[in-house]
Scaffold this motif. Sequence first.
Motif, PDB file in Angstrom:
ATOM      1  N   ASP A  77       0.840  -1.333   0.139  1.00  0.00           N
ATOM      2  CA  ASP A  77       0.031  -0.048  -0.168  1.00  0.00           C
ATOM      3  C   ASP A  77       1.038   1.408   0.068  1.00  0.00           C
ATOM      4  OD1 ASP A  77      -2.661  -1.377   0.647  1.00  0.00           O
ATOM      5  OD2 ASP A  77      -1.438  -2.225   2.139  1.00  0.00           O
ATOM      6  N   THR A  78       2.073   1.224   0.648  1.00  0.00           N
ATOM      7  CA  THR A  78       2.771   2.454   0.649  1.00  0.00           C
ATOM      8  C   THR A  78       3.839   2.214  -0.432  1.00  0.00           C
ATOM      9  OG1 THR A  78       4.490   1.154   2.001  1.00  0.00           O
ATOM     10  CG2 THR A  78       2.409   2.434   3.087  1.00  0.00           C
ATOM     11  N   GLN A  79       3.936   1.573  -1.348  1.00  0.00           N
ATOM     12  CA  GLN A  79       5.086   1.431  -2.419  1.00  0.00           C
ATOM     13  C   GLN A  79       5.282   2.763  -3.233  1.00  0.00           C
ATOM     14  OE1 GLN A  79       4.753  -1.965  -4.787  1.00  0.00           O
ATOM     15  NE2 GLN A  79       3.150  -1.263  -6.039  1.00  0.00           N
ATOM     16  N   ASP A  80       3.984   3.284  -3.721  1.00  0.00           N
ATOM     17  CA  ASP A  80       3.950   4.400  -4.694  1.00  0.00           C
ATOM     18  C   ASP A  80       4.605   5.594  -3.942  1.00  0.00           C
ATOM     19  OD1 ASP A  80       2.921   2.711  -6.257  1.00  0.00           O
ATOM     20  OD2 ASP A  80       0.927   3.519  -6.223  1.00  0.00           O
ATOM     21  N   GLU A  81       4.281   5.646  -2.646  1.00  0.00           N
ATOM     22  CA  GLU A  81       4.642   6.972  -1.779  1.00  0.00           C
ATOM     23  C   GLU A  81       6.216   6.872  -1.345  1.00  0.00           C
ATOM     24  OE1 GLU A  81       3.945   8.515   2.693  1.00  0.00           O
ATOM     25  OE2 GLU A  81       2.548   7.241   1.803  1.00  0.00           O
ATOM     26  N   ILE A  82       6.567   5.567  -1.227  1.00  0.00           N
ATOM     27  CA  ILE A  82       8.119   5.308  -1.194  1.00  0.00           C
ATOM     28  C   ILE A  82       8.760   5.750  -1.965  1.00  0.00           C
ATOM     29  CG2 ILE A  82       9.859   3.674  -0.457  1.00  0.00           C
ATOM     30  CD1 ILE A  82       7.768   2.329   1.465  1.00  0.00           C
ATOM     31  N   PHE A  83       8.450   5.156  -3.300  1.00  0.00           N
ATOM     32  CA  PHE A  83       9.341   5.624  -4.375  1.00  0.00           C
ATOM     33  C   PHE A  83       9.011   6.841  -4.884  1.00  0.00           C
ATOM     34  CE2 PHE A  83       9.748   1.101  -4.998  1.00  0.00           C
ATOM     35  CZ  PHE A  83      11.019   0.842  -5.835  1.00  0.00           C
ATOM     36  N   GLN A  84       7.895   7.619  -4.795  1.00  0.00           N
ATOM     37  CA  GLN A  84       7.831   9.078  -4.882  1.00  0.00           C
ATOM     38  C   GLN A  84       8.866   9.821  -4.164  1.00  0.00           C
ATOM     39  OE1 GLN A  84       5.758  10.425  -7.612  1.00  0.00           O
ATOM     40  NE2 GLN A  84       7.395  11.950  -7.220  1.00  0.00           N
ATOM     41  N   GLN A  85       8.995   9.566  -3.074  1.00  0.00           N
ATOM     42  CA  GLN A  85       9.793  10.030  -2.092  1.00  0.00           C
ATOM     43  C   GLN A  85      11.357  10.000  -2.648  1.00  0.00           C
ATOM     44  OE1 GLN A  85      10.210   8.709   1.917  1.00  0.00           O
ATOM     45  NE2 GLN A  85      11.094  10.483   2.740  1.00  0.00           N
ATOM     46  N   HIS A  86      11.715   8.685  -3.065  1.00  0.00           N
ATOM     47  CA  HIS A  86      12.937   8.473  -3.620  1.00  0.00           C
ATOM     48  C   HIS A  86      13.259   9.503  -4.716  1.00  0.00           C
ATOM     49  CE1 HIS A  86      16.348   6.048  -5.172  1.00  0.00           C
ATOM     50  NE2 HIS A  86      15.692   5.883  -6.388  1.00  0.00           N
ATOM     51  N   TRP A  87      12.432   9.249  -5.655  1.00  0.00           N
ATOM     52  CA  TRP A  87      12.499   9.999  -7.037  1.00  0.00           C
ATOM     53  C   TRP A  87      12.757  11.452  -6.686  1.00  0.00           C
ATOM     54  CZ3 TRP A  87       7.766   6.887  -8.799  1.00  0.00           C
ATOM     55  CH2 TRP A  87       8.009   5.611  -9.397  1.00  0.00           C
ATOM     56  N   ASP A  88      12.089  11.847  -6.017  1.00  0.00           N
ATOM     57  CA  ASP A  88      12.010  13.519  -5.437  1.00  0.00           C
ATOM     58  C   ASP A  88      13.483  13.720  -4.942  1.00  0.00           C
ATOM     59  OD1 ASP A  88       9.627  13.894  -6.441  1.00  0.00           O
ATOM     60  OD2 ASP A  88       8.503  13.804  -4.504  1.00  0.00           O
ATOM     61  N   THR A  89      13.977  12.847  -4.094  1.00  0.00           N
ATOM     62  CA  THR A  89      15.391  13.193  -3.415  1.00  0.00           C
ATOM     63  C   THR A  89      16.355  12.825  -4.167  1.00  0.00           C
ATOM     64  OG1 THR A  89      14.998  11.249  -2.128  1.00  0.00           O
ATOM     65  CG2 THR A  89      14.101  13.236  -1.312  1.00  0.00           C
ATOM     66  N   TRP A  90      16.423  11.684  -4.952  1.00  0.00           N
ATOM     67  CA  TRP A  90      17.585  10.955  -5.767  1.00  0.00           C
ATOM     68  C   TRP A  90      17.930  11.848  -6.742  1.00  0.00           C
ATOM     69  CZ3 TRP A  90      21.303   8.079  -4.111  1.00  0.00           C
ATOM     70  CH2 TRP A  90      22.128   7.640  -5.107  1.00  0.00           C
ATOM     71  N   PHE A  91      17.126  12.277  -7.394  1.00  0.00           N
ATOM     72  CA  PHE A  91      17.578  13.180  -8.510  1.00  0.00           C
ATOM     73  C   PHE A  91      16.648  14.534  -8.608  1.00  0.00           C
ATOM     74  CE2 PHE A  91      17.559  14.691 -13.053  1.00  0.00           C
ATOM     75  CZ  PHE A  91      19.025  14.810 -13.392  1.00  0.00           C
ATOM     76  N   ASN A  92      17.253  15.789  -8.359  1.00  0.00           N
ATOM     77  CA  ASN A  92      16.528  16.907  -8.439  1.00  0.00           C
ATOM     78  C   ASN A  92      17.529  18.086  -9.226  1.00  0.00           C
ATOM     79  OD1 ASN A  92      18.375  17.707  -6.135  1.00  0.00           O
ATOM     80  ND2 ASN A  92      17.092  16.568  -4.812  1.00  0.00           N
ATOM     81  N   GLN A  93      17.111  19.257  -8.801  1.00  0.00           N
ATOM     82  CA  GLN A  93      18.134  20.313  -9.536  1.00  0.00           C
ATOM     83  C   GLN A  93      19.406  20.426  -9.034  1.00  0.00           C
ATOM     84  OE1 GLN A  93      16.632  22.144 -12.017  1.00  0.00           O
ATOM     85  NE2 GLN A  93      18.761  22.824 -12.238  1.00  0.00           N
ATOM     86  N   ALA A  94      19.413  20.207  -7.851  1.00  0.00           N
ATOM     87  CA  ALA A  94      20.951  20.093  -7.111  1.00  0.00           C
ATOM     88  C   ALA A  94      21.803  19.167  -7.849  1.00  0.00           C
ATOM     89  CB  ALA A  94      20.899  19.902  -5.561  1.00  0.00           C
ATOM     90  N   ASP A  95      21.217  18.018  -8.008  1.00  0.00           N
ATOM     91  CA  ASP A  95      22.047  16.910  -9.175  1.00  0.00           C
ATOM     92  C   ASP A  95      22.327  17.402 -10.475  1.00  0.00           C
ATOM     93  OD1 ASP A  95      22.072  15.025  -7.096  1.00  0.00           O
ATOM     94  OD2 ASP A  95      20.110  14.971  -7.326  1.00  0.00           O
ATOM     95  N   VAL A  96      21.421  18.160 -11.042  1.00  0.00           N
ATOM     96  CA  VAL A  96      21.557  18.613 -12.301  1.00  0.00           C
ATOM     97  C   VAL A  96      22.538  19.787 -12.458  1.00  0.00           C
ATOM     98  CG1 VAL A  96      20.436  19.894 -14.353  1.00  0.00           C
ATOM     99  CG2 VAL A  96      19.160  18.188 -13.142  1.00  0.00           C
ATOM    100  N   ASP A  97      22.555  20.565 -11.372  1.00  0.00           N
ATOM    101  CA  ASP A  97      23.582  21.677 -11.228  1.00  0.00           C
ATOM    102  C   ASP A  97      25.042  20.971 -11.208  1.00  0.00           C
ATOM    103  OD1 ASP A  97      21.549  23.491 -11.442  1.00  0.00           O
ATOM    104  OD2 ASP A  97      21.477  23.817  -9.170  1.00  0.00           O
ATOM    105  N   GLU A  98      24.972  19.929 -10.318  1.00  0.00           N
ATOM    106  CA  GLU A  98      26.340  19.305 -10.262  1.00  0.00           C
ATOM    107  C   GLU A  98      26.832  18.685 -11.663  1.00  0.00           C
ATOM    108  OE1 GLU A  98      28.642  15.883  -7.432  1.00  0.00           O
ATOM    109  OE2 GLU A  98      26.811  16.541  -6.980  1.00  0.00           O
ATOM    110  N   LEU A  99      25.925  18.264 -12.353  1.00  0.00           N
ATOM    111  CA  LEU A  99      26.421  17.598 -13.829  1.00  0.00           C
ATOM    112  C   LEU A  99      26.739  18.623 -14.593  1.00  0.00           C
ATOM    113  CD1 LEU A  99      23.128  15.036 -14.393  1.00  0.00           C
ATOM    114  CD2 LEU A  99      25.520  14.493 -13.543  1.00  0.00           C
ATOM    115  N   ILE A 100      26.243  19.879 -14.356  1.00  0.00           N
ATOM    116  CA  ILE A 100      26.589  20.921 -15.292  1.00  0.00           C
ATOM    117  C   ILE A 100      28.074  21.435 -14.994  1.00  0.00           C
ATOM    118  CG2 ILE A 100      26.188  23.437 -15.883  1.00  0.00           C
ATOM    119  CD1 ILE A 100      23.244  22.735 -15.610  1.00  0.00           C
ATOM    120  N   GLU A 101      28.085  21.368 -13.534  1.00  0.00           N
ATOM    121  CA  GLU A 101      29.443  21.918 -13.176  1.00  0.00           C
ATOM    122  C   GLU A 101      30.698  20.851 -13.289  1.00  0.00           C
ATOM    123  OE1 GLU A 101      31.620  22.760  -8.618  1.00  0.00           O
ATOM    124  OE2 GLU A 101      29.374  22.378  -8.759  1.00  0.00           O
ATOM    125  N   ASN A 102      30.286  19.698 -13.440  1.00  0.00           N
ATOM    126  CA  ASN A 102      31.241  18.767 -13.868  1.00  0.00           C
ATOM    127  C   ASN A 102      31.475  18.688 -15.366  1.00  0.00           C
ATOM    128  OD1 ASN A 102      31.850  18.185 -11.150  1.00  0.00           O
ATOM    129  ND2 ASN A 102      30.488  16.691 -10.963  1.00  0.00           N
TER     130      ASN A 102
END
Length: 405
Positions: free
Chosen positions: A8-33
């Motif tokens: 029952d909680t899998q969708d909520e858990i994965f949504q939290q993972h997606w939101d935190t695992w790859f976000n704008q801070a990660d994109v900014d780091e890719l650009i910086e590198n």
Amino acid sequence: MVFLTYPDTQDEIFQQHWDTWFNQADVDELIENGINTVRIPLGFWLIEQLVDRKTEFYPRGGLAALTRGLRQLKDAGIVAILDHHAPPGVQDANQMFTGNCTSNVQFYTKPNYRRALTWTAVVTALSHLHPDFESVFAIEAVNEPIMDARQTPGYGDFQKKFVMVMRAVEAALGISSSSLDLGLDIQVSSSFSNATQAILDLGNLNTGLFDLDVLTALADAAIILAQISFDSSTAFDIGQSCDGQTPLVANFMDVNWQHNNPSNPAAAKNGPQGYDNHLYYSFGGVADATPTAYMESICNLGRVQADAALGNSPLWFGEWGLPTQFDATDAFLRDFADAQKLAYVQGAGWIFWNFKIEQSVLAGDVSRQWSYSEGVKRKYLTKDPSAYFNPNVCDPYINRTSSST
């Protein structure tokens, strides 16, 4: 009191993972590198209509998460390969990357080939129609199929149908190029009001051009696309024009990925096509577990040339890393990184696996050799990905070989 538990909680858990695992801070780091290309591993369950909820248990919401991430990458000027990393039925045994770590391999069957073709049709259409998918330039058919071709029946035919599905969808959208030949004498999209109708009717207009698997994939994909276009989390204009767009690159693991009489994906070529190879020394079978053997092996690597001789060009290395079978020093990892980059740029380029990984107390400092971000911070990898700490690192090893395991 009601307690919600898995599933029952899998969708909520994965949504939290997606939101935190790859976000704008990660994109900014890719650009910086200095990163200009990403390869995004996707499961077939991204297209939720393909999942049999009675027997397959995968999270929902992945397509919306992908759409958000692609929008951020597009805004950053980073292009993307959409990699079918975990196709329906599992393509290799006991591998976590398949999304179901099981010995029951069922991908190489007609029903699952069909589901994979439908997935391909939907993702191809989205890549042309959805504004957030503009940075997508290639779709990879299957990540790392079983290496023994005797265990992958029908895979060669699937490769040809994969390309045909991509090109049929593009023909329906009015996308063509001088290198593309479907035997179509009309601009299909000009006859219809939207992409769904064009894709549905393409087979009827060209009776005999496509086999039943391709026709089924097109029909199923058209229905799914209509549903996606009306979903508030993934909505897009299904009637927009694709004028001026060019065909996507069809991407396969190269012919030398398999042995025992493998099918050559070059035989499926119709329009732009690229080839992928992955190289890890940490799993054995490449070179003896010594620093010298590793360097002699990578500095004399001939995979780009071997592939080109079989028509598998351009070739890029879609996965590589710094893990070893011995306790590597910092100095060795720096040399090994330079040497691998020098080998891989002989082809069309490289993509490191992975840009970051989870830190784990139990697993130890695994990010040291598996994380691109950590590699840059620890100065194993140059800040500018096109640069080298030592561009002559291979000079002592060229034309020397050690015994391999």
